[in-house]
Scaffold this motif. Structure first.
Motif, PDB file in Angstrom:
ATOM      1  N   ALA A 159       0.805  -1.218   0.000  1.00 49.31           N
ATOM      2  CA  ALA A 159       0.000   0.000   0.000  1.00 49.31           C
ATOM      3  C   ALA A 159       0.840   1.271   0.000  1.00 49.31           C
ATOM      4  CB  ALA A 159      -0.925  -0.003   1.219  1.00 49.31           C
ATOM      5  N   ASP A 160       2.134   1.136   0.177  1.00 47.94           N
ATOM      6  CA  ASP A 160       3.037   2.282   0.331  1.00 47.94           C
ATOM      7  C   ASP A 160       3.527   2.770  -1.040  1.00 47.94           C
ATOM      8  OD1 ASP A 160       4.850   4.178   1.116  1.00 47.94           O
ATOM      9  OD2 ASP A 160       6.186   2.800   2.168  1.00 47.94           O
ATOM     10  N   ASP A 261      -3.429   5.505  -0.492  1.00 42.44           N
ATOM     11  CA  ASP A 261      -3.062   4.146  -0.089  1.00 42.44           C
ATOM     12  C   ASP A 261      -3.319   3.211  -1.253  1.00 42.44           C
ATOM     13  OD1 ASP A 261      -2.347   4.825   2.533  1.00 42.44           O
ATOM     14  OD2 ASP A 261      -4.448   4.734   3.179  1.00 42.44           O
TER      15      ASP A 261
END
Length: 301
Positions: A159-160, A261
């Protein structure tokens, strides 16, 4: 049977061959838009009713990028890539369809393509500058939007999206490293990024040349070293990815001033990234010794 034409309000599939036929000098120079009516008639409607195929969020995103980065167009890349990826919630299979990107470039946002990629006119400009046709209809490493989506897909760590900002903030990385097949391996991509960031932190001279040489050497070494064995990755969680895609119907628009995200489908193993970073640092040090000796070849064995 009723025939449904594509709409400018929804993404569709435009055959690359059709798009190419409409890329004349006037379009490539930005003097005229592509022939919208003809392109819409040639496009294939995407049957999925999900809001992720709506063009309005993408169009708003691109308008914001052009407004924010009018003074330096390349700065739009690191801002846009993660937000485009989080707005166009696609599977890799969907994103591999060149017809989708051709539609986005030719129908939804041809003005963005010319804004971002039209060469700067020099003082002695006897020829009208034009955008390369590949920016409209090319492969995933050169097409104006596909290259940013795939950069985000290959460089995000679950998600980064922070690694994506670093990757797209360096044009040498974006234009050279991401064309390597080995960059499909997440620990490899993240390790190369870490080496690049270390070079930047140390104020390395001719960083672009060093990065290009390193990418070439890593590509050559990858034919024998098997980075997937040295730094194994874990399989992504497809269920999490599909859940993130399904959330497009209820997700708010991406924020302008903070990173979105991505899908929480798993991160690259830290140990693998660390191991490959050390290996690539050693390769780069070896290249540095060769440069100091005035050698131009890249022997690695």
């Amino acid at each position: 049977m009723k025939f449904e034409h594509a709409s400018e309000n929804r993404l569709a599939l435009l055959p690359v061959g059709v798009a190419t036929r409409h890329l004349n000098q006037a379009v490539l120079s930005g003097a005229e838009p592509p022939a919208q009516v003809a392109l819409l008639r040639a496009a294939t409607v995407i049957a999925d009713p999900s809001v992720r195929w709506n063009t309005a969020p993408v169009r708003e995103l691109l308008d914001q990028a052009m407004a924010r980065f009018a003074s330096d167009r390349t700065d739009a890349d690191p801002w846009l890539a993660p937000r485009l990826h989080a707005t166009l919630r696609l599977t890799r299979s969907e994103a591999s369809d060149k017809d989708l990107w051709a539609y986005l470039a030719m129908v939804v946002a041809p003005d963005y393509v010319t804004w971002r990629h039209l060469p700067v006119v020099g003082e002695d400009a006897r020829r009208t500058p034009v955008v390369q046709a590949s920016r409209f209809v090319g492969g995933s490493s050169v097409q104006a939007f596909a290259r940013l989506w795939w950069a985000a897909e290959m460089c995000r760590n679950g998600a980064d999206y922070r690694p994506v900002e670093a990757a797209c903030g360096n044009q040498d990385f974006l234009n050279t490293a991401l064309r390597l097949g080995i960059m499909d391996h997440r620990p490899t991509a993240l390790a190369v990024l870490r080496v690049m960031e270390n070079l930047a932190a140390s104020d390395a001279p001719r960083m672009g040349d060093q990065l290009n040489a390193l990418c070439k050497a890593i590509g050559i070494a990858g034919s024998t070293l098997m980075y997937e064995i040295i730094g194994p990755d874990e399989l992504p969680d497809d269920a999490e990815l599909l859940a993130w895609i399904d959330e497009a119907d209820s997700a708010p628009p991406v924020a302008w001033d903070r990173l979105p995200d991505g899908p929480a489908d798993g991160t690259a193993p830290t140990a693998s990234v660390d191991t490959l970073t050390r290996l690539f640092e050693d390769i780069n040090a070896h290249l540095g010794r060769l440069r100091d000796r005035g050698r131009t070849s890249v022997p690695l064995g």
